[in-house]
Scaffold this motif. Structure first.
Motif, mmCIF file in Angstrom:
data_model
loop_
_atom_site.group_PDB
_atom_site.id
_atom_site.type_symbol
_atom_site.label_atom_id
_atom_site.label_comp_id
_atom_site.label_asym_id
_atom_site.label_seq_id
_atom_site.Cartn_x
_atom_site.Cartn_y
_atom_site.Cartn_z
ATOM 1 N N LEU A 78 -55.334 59.721 42.246
ATOM 2 C CA LEU A 78 -55.299 60.219 40.867
ATOM 3 C C LEU A 78 -54.283 59.516 39.984
ATOM 4 N N GLY A 79 -53.231 58.985 40.593
ATOM 5 C CA GLY A 79 -52.185 58.373 39.784
ATOM 6 C C GLY A 79 -51.174 57.658 40.648
ATOM 7 N N PHE A 80 -50.152 57.133 39.992
ATOM 8 C CA PHE A 80 -49.063 56.434 40.665
ATOM 9 C C PHE A 80 -47.765 57.187 40.453
ATOM 10 N N MET A 81 -46.860 56.999 41.387
ATOM 11 C CA MET A 81 -45.496 57.491 41.267
ATOM 12 C C MET A 81 -44.604 56.261 41.267
ATOM 13 N N GLU A 82 -43.733 56.160 40.272
ATOM 14 C CA GLU A 82 -42.806 55.033 40.210
ATOM 15 C C GLU A 82 -41.409 55.565 39.958
ATOM 16 N N ASN A 83 -40.517 55.326 40.935
ATOM 17 C CA ASN A 83 -39.147 55.838 40.878
ATOM 18 C C ASN A 83 -39.127 57.345 40.624
ATOM 19 N N GLY A 84 -40.092 58.046 41.232
ATOM 20 C CA GLY A 84 -40.147 59.491 41.107
ATOM 21 C C GLY A 84 -40.827 60.001 39.853
ATOM 22 N N VAL A 85 -41.324 59.097 38.994
ATOM 23 C CA VAL A 85 -41.981 59.491 37.746
ATOM 24 C C VAL A 85 -43.497 59.370 37.920
ATOM 25 N N GLU A 86 -44.210 60.437 37.580
ATOM 26 C CA GLU A 86 -45.664 60.455 37.713
ATOM 27 C C GLU A 86 -46.339 59.712 36.563
ATOM 28 N N ASP A 87 -47.388 58.965 36.893
ATOM 29 C CA ASP A 87 -48.160 58.199 35.910
ATOM 30 C C ASP A 87 -49.640 58.442 36.173
ATOM 31 N N PHE A 88 -50.304 59.077 35.213
ATOM 32 C CA PHE A 88 -51.733 59.338 35.332
ATOM 33 C C PHE A 88 -52.556 58.581 34.290
ATOM 34 N N ASP A 89 -51.906 57.860 33.362
ATOM 35 C CA ASP A 89 -52.618 57.331 32.204
ATOM 36 C C ASP A 89 -52.455 55.850 31.914
ATOM 37 N N SER A 90 -51.601 55.137 32.637
ATOM 38 C CA SER A 90 -51.389 53.725 32.323
ATOM 39 C C SER A 90 -52.654 52.925 32.635
ATOM 40 N N PRO A 91 -52.785 51.738 32.053
ATOM 41 C CA PRO A 91 -53.952 50.896 32.350
ATOM 42 C C PRO A 91 -54.112 50.611 33.845
ATOM 43 N N GLN A 92 -52.996 50.421 34.552
ATOM 44 C CA GLN A 92 -53.063 50.150 35.991
ATOM 45 C C GLN A 92 -53.634 51.367 36.727
ATOM 46 N N VAL A 93 -53.221 52.572 36.339
ATOM 47 C CA VAL A 93 -53.738 53.793 36.965
ATOM 48 C C VAL A 93 -55.215 53.965 36.646
ATOM 49 N N LEU A 94 -55.587 53.738 35.408
ATOM 50 C CA LEU A 94 -56.979 53.948 35.004
ATOM 51 C C LEU A 94 -57.934 53.027 35.764
ATOM 52 N N LYS A 95 -57.439 51.837 36.183
ATOM 53 C CA LYS A 95 -58.251 50.928 37.002
ATOM 54 C C LYS A 95 -58.546 51.517 38.379
ATOM 55 N N MET A 96 -57.618 52.316 38.898
ATOM 56 C CA MET A 96 -57.727 52.835 40.269
ATOM 57 C C MET A 96 -58.087 54.322 40.339
ATOM 58 N N LYS A 97 -58.010 55.016 39.223
ATOM 59 C CA LYS A 97 -58.232 56.462 39.226
ATOM 60 C C LYS A 97 -59.599 56.786 39.811
ATOM 61 N N GLY A 98 -59.617 57.708 40.757
ATOM 62 C CA GLY A 98 -60.861 58.096 41.409
ATOM 63 C C GLY A 98 -61.188 57.292 42.655
ATOM 64 N N ALA A 99 -60.402 56.266 42.951
ATOM 65 C CA ALA A 99 -60.621 55.487 44.173
ATOM 66 C C ALA A 99 -60.455 56.404 45.379
ATOM 67 N N GLN A 100 -61.268 56.170 46.390
ATOM 68 C CA GLN A 100 -61.206 57.021 47.576
ATOM 69 C C GLN A 100 -60.764 56.245 48.800
ATOM 70 N N GLU A 101 -60.129 56.977 49.704
ATOM 71 C CA GLU A 101 -59.695 56.469 50.994
ATOM 72 C C GLU A 101 -60.234 57.460 52.018
ATOM 73 N N LYS A 102 -61.163 56.995 52.862
ATOM 74 C CA LYS A 102 -61.906 57.887 53.752
ATOM 75 C C LYS A 102 -61.632 57.531 55.210
ATOM 76 N N TYR A 103 -61.367 58.557 55.993
ATOM 77 C CA TYR A 103 -61.128 58.405 57.424
ATOM 78 C C TYR A 103 -62.191 59.194 58.182
ATOM 79 N N PHE A 104 -62.895 58.515 59.084
ATOM 80 C CA PHE A 104 -63.937 59.130 59.902
ATOM 81 C C PHE A 104 -63.576 58.914 61.367
ATOM 82 N N LEU A 105 -63.539 59.984 62.141
ATOM 83 C CA LEU A 105 -63.262 59.891 63.567
ATOM 84 C C LEU A 105 -64.454 60.462 64.327
ATOM 85 N N SER A 106 -64.852 59.764 65.388
ATOM 86 C CA SER A 106 -65.909 60.263 66.260
ATOM 87 C C SER A 106 -65.587 59.824 67.680
#
Length: 147
Positions: A78-106
């Motif tokens: 959803l966003g980045f944390m930089e030096n403890g400050v939350e960022d949900f709106d910068s151009p860099q965040v908007l490029k990645m917002k919604g990206a998923q990281e999925k782990y499947f074990l079988s």
């Protein structure tokens, strides 16, 4: 955004591998492939809050989108944390917002666990993610097989 996929066969049962993936003591060990002081803070709730951080309080703000222990865990970034400050709106965040990281074990019939990771990333992060997951899953394998 591009999708990367990684897979590792581990000679350990699925419950052990899950615990080594997400255990408070073991998560920093396998993710040291990304950052020597990597850690995760999570409320372990779907739609809750999860932080992936380094020692400088830099990293990702995410949520768990799906969890079926010990089979599936999906994070949505959803966003980045930089030096403890939350960022949900910068151009860099908007490029990645919604990206998923999925782990499947079988578990296969030989009692081995197959770990599959799929993640969305930007091309600029591809090399770092590829190196980190390749090395990290090797560490996870060693941790799980020595349990």
């Amino acid at each position: 955004m591009i999708m990367l996929t990684f897979e590792k066969i581990i000679n350990a049962d699925q419950a052990t591998v899950w615990q080594k993936l997400w255990g408070e003591d073991t998560y920093p060990k396998w993710t040291s492939a990304f950052s020597a002081d990597s850690r995760m803070q999570s409320d372990w709730q779907v739609n809750g809050r999860t932080l992936f951080l380094d020692g400088s309080q830099n990293g990702m703000i995410s949520t768990i989108s799906e969890m079926d222990e010990p089979n599936v865990l999906v994070f949505t970034h959803l966003g980045f944390m930089e030096n403890g400050v939350e960022d949900f709106d910068s151009p860099q965040v908007l490029k990645m917002k919604g990206a998923q990281e999925k782990y499947f074990l079988s578990e296969n019939t030989q009692g081995q666990t197959i770990v599959k990771v799929e993640l969305d990333t930007d091309a600029e992060w591809e090399e770092m993610m590829s190196n980190g997951f390749t090395k990290g899953l090797d560490i996870l394998k060693a941790l799980s097989e020595s349990a």
